[in-house]
Design a protein around this motif. Sequence first.
Motif, PDB file in Angstrom:
ATOM      1  N   VAL A   1      -3.742  16.456  -8.982  1.00  0.00           N
ATOM      2  CA  VAL A   1      -4.325  15.457  -8.075  1.00  0.00           C
ATOM      3  C   VAL A   1      -4.788  14.228  -8.864  1.00  0.00           C
ATOM      4  CG1 VAL A   1      -6.259  14.993  -6.527  1.00  0.00           C
ATOM      5  CG2 VAL A   1      -4.969  17.121  -6.310  1.00  0.00           C
ATOM      6  N   ILE A   2      -5.469  14.454  -9.998  1.00  0.00           N
ATOM      7  CA  ILE A   2      -5.970  13.336 -10.806  1.00  0.00           C
ATOM      8  C   ILE A   2      -4.815  12.478 -11.309  1.00  0.00           C
ATOM      9  CG2 ILE A   2      -7.073  12.755 -13.000  1.00  0.00           C
ATOM     10  CD1 ILE A   2      -8.969  15.145 -12.452  1.00  0.00           C
ATOM     11  N   TYR A   3      -3.773  13.122 -11.838  1.00  0.00           N
ATOM     12  CA  TYR A   3      -2.653  12.346 -12.356  1.00  0.00           C
ATOM     13  C   TYR A   3      -1.858  11.671 -11.238  1.00  0.00           C
ATOM     14  CZ  TYR A   3      -3.492  14.005 -17.074  1.00  0.00           C
ATOM     15  OH  TYR A   3      -4.044  14.248 -18.301  1.00  0.00           O
ATOM     16  N   LEU A   4      -1.803  12.291 -10.076  1.00  0.00           N
ATOM     17  CA  LEU A   4      -1.142  11.659  -8.937  1.00  0.00           C
ATOM     18  C   LEU A   4      -1.892  10.400  -8.512  1.00  0.00           C
ATOM     19  CD1 LEU A   4       1.089  11.830  -6.752  1.00  0.00           C
ATOM     20  CD2 LEU A   4      -0.541  13.099  -5.374  1.00  0.00           C
ATOM     21  N   VAL A   5      -3.208  10.518  -8.377  1.00  0.00           N
ATOM     22  CA  VAL A   5      -4.024   9.359  -7.986  1.00  0.00           C
ATOM     23  C   VAL A   5      -3.963   8.281  -9.078  1.00  0.00           C
ATOM     24  CG1 VAL A   5      -6.389   8.601  -7.556  1.00  0.00           C
ATOM     25  CG2 VAL A   5      -5.535  10.684  -6.485  1.00  0.00           C
ATOM     26  N   ALA A   6      -4.065   8.702 -10.341  1.00  0.00           N
ATOM     27  CA  ALA A   6      -4.007   7.732 -11.445  1.00  0.00           C
ATOM     28  C   ALA A   6      -2.643   7.042 -11.512  1.00  0.00           C
ATOM     29  CB  ALA A   6      -4.298   8.429 -12.769  1.00  0.00           C
ATOM     30  N   GLY A   7      -1.599   7.756 -11.106  1.00  0.00           N
ATOM     31  CA  GLY A   7      -0.265   7.167 -11.116  1.00  0.00           C
ATOM     32  C   GLY A   7      -0.036   6.170 -10.009  1.00  0.00           C
ATOM     33  N   ILE A   8      -0.858   6.231  -8.981  1.00  0.00           N
ATOM     34  CA  ILE A   8      -0.719   5.311  -7.851  1.00  0.00           C
ATOM     35  C   ILE A   8      -1.711   4.157  -7.935  1.00  0.00           C
ATOM     36  CG2 ILE A   8      -0.966   5.126  -5.342  1.00  0.00           C
ATOM     37  CD1 ILE A   8       0.077   8.019  -5.184  1.00  0.00           C
ATOM     38  N   ILE A   9      -2.933   4.430  -8.403  1.00  0.00           N
ATOM     39  CA  ILE A   9      -4.015   3.448  -8.321  1.00  0.00           C
ATOM     40  C   ILE A   9      -3.791   2.212  -9.201  1.00  0.00           C
ATOM     41  CG2 ILE A   9      -5.590   4.300 -10.096  1.00  0.00           C
ATOM     42  CD1 ILE A   9      -7.788   4.107  -7.916  1.00  0.00           C
ATOM     43  N   TRP A  10      -2.989   2.327 -10.260  1.00  0.00           N
ATOM     44  CA  TRP A  10      -2.789   1.177 -11.139  1.00  0.00           C
ATOM     45  C   TRP A  10      -2.019   0.056 -10.441  1.00  0.00           C
ATOM     46  CZ3 TRP A  10       2.034  -0.633 -12.433  1.00  0.00           C
ATOM     47  CH2 TRP A  10       3.101   0.218 -12.176  1.00  0.00           C
ATOM     48  N   ILE A  11      -1.410   0.379  -9.312  1.00  0.00           N
ATOM     49  CA  ILE A  11      -0.617  -0.616  -8.583  1.00  0.00           C
ATOM     50  C   ILE A  11      -1.522  -1.617  -7.853  1.00  0.00           C
ATOM     51  CG2 ILE A  11       1.103  -0.884  -6.756  1.00  0.00           C
ATOM     52  CD1 ILE A  11       2.120   1.904  -7.529  1.00  0.00           C
ATOM     53  N   ALA A  12      -2.751  -1.215  -7.521  1.00  0.00           N
ATOM     54  CA  ALA A  12      -3.658  -2.057  -6.720  1.00  0.00           C
ATOM     55  C   ALA A  12      -3.867  -3.463  -7.287  1.00  0.00           C
ATOM     56  CB  ALA A  12      -4.991  -1.342  -6.513  1.00  0.00           C
ATOM     57  N   PRO A  13      -4.144  -3.637  -8.595  1.00  0.00           N
ATOM     58  CA  PRO A  13      -4.359  -5.006  -9.075  1.00  0.00           C
ATOM     59  C   PRO A  13      -3.074  -5.828  -9.186  1.00  0.00           C
ATOM     60  CG  PRO A  13      -4.671  -3.442 -10.864  1.00  0.00           C
ATOM     61  CD  PRO A  13      -4.444  -2.647  -9.618  1.00  0.00           C
ATOM     62  N   LEU A  14      -1.937  -5.200  -8.969  1.00  0.00           N
ATOM     63  CA  LEU A  14      -0.688  -5.949  -9.111  1.00  0.00           C
ATOM     64  C   LEU A  14      -0.403  -6.863  -7.915  1.00  0.00           C
ATOM     65  CD1 LEU A  14       1.739  -3.412 -10.754  1.00  0.00           C
ATOM     66  CD2 LEU A  14       0.277  -5.103 -11.816  1.00  0.00           C
ATOM     67  N   ARG A  15      -0.870  -6.523  -6.736  1.00  0.00           N
ATOM     68  CA  ARG A  15      -0.581  -7.358  -5.559  1.00  0.00           C
ATOM     69  C   ARG A  15      -1.096  -8.783  -5.731  1.00  0.00           C
ATOM     70  NH1 ARG A  15      -2.114  -8.996  -0.361  1.00  0.00           N
ATOM     71  NH2 ARG A  15      -0.417  -8.849   1.126  1.00  0.00           N
ATOM     72  N   PRO A  16      -2.383  -8.981  -6.055  1.00  0.00           N
ATOM     73  CA  PRO A  16      -2.829 -10.365  -6.240  1.00  0.00           C
ATOM     74  C   PRO A  16      -2.111 -11.054  -7.401  1.00  0.00           C
ATOM     75  CG  PRO A  16      -4.710  -8.870  -6.180  1.00  0.00           C
ATOM     76  CD  PRO A  16      -3.491  -8.038  -6.144  1.00  0.00           C
ATOM     77  N   LEU A  17      -1.797 -10.289  -8.443  1.00  0.00           N
ATOM     78  CA  LEU A  17      -1.102 -10.879  -9.578  1.00  0.00           C
ATOM     79  C   LEU A  17       0.303 -11.331  -9.189  1.00  0.00           C
ATOM     80  CD1 LEU A  17      -1.124 -11.575 -12.582  1.00  0.00           C
ATOM     81  CD2 LEU A  17      -0.362  -9.244 -13.045  1.00  0.00           C
ATOM     82  N   LEU A  18       1.011 -10.528  -8.414  1.00  0.00           N
ATOM     83  CA  LEU A  18       2.351 -10.909  -7.964  1.00  0.00           C
ATOM     84  C   LEU A  18       2.301 -12.100  -7.010  1.00  0.00           C
ATOM     85  CD1 LEU A  18       3.900  -7.372  -7.491  1.00  0.00           C
ATOM     86  CD2 LEU A  18       4.478  -9.050  -9.258  1.00  0.00           C
ATOM     87  N   ILE A  19       1.268 -12.149  -6.166  1.00  0.00           N
ATOM     88  CA  ILE A  19       1.100 -13.312  -5.279  1.00  0.00           C
ATOM     89  C   ILE A  19       0.861 -14.564  -6.123  1.00  0.00           C
ATOM     90  CG2 ILE A  19      -0.441 -14.355  -3.570  1.00  0.00           C
ATOM     91  CD1 ILE A  19      -0.794 -11.519  -2.395  1.00  0.00           C
TER      92      ILE A  19
END
Length: 78
Positions: free
Chosen positions: A47-65
Amino acid sequence: MTKPPTPPSWRKPVGMLAILGIILLWAILIVSASEYIGQMHILAQAVIYLVAGIIWIAPLRPLLIWIETGSFKAPPLP
């Protein structure tokens, strides 16, 4: 008549380096916590590695915008 091609923006290479930096920092953070995570039950680790594997994507949206528009906010919908 065709429009002349626009020169590439400096934000794209800077944004790419920022994305790589975010991934590197996140990987270092997770690897540094792996000693503690490794002592947990296997399902908790999953569960921890699954969440950690997904959560790093969150700061990418504003950066890509920002890379595309020059602003950290999404442009209004038409």
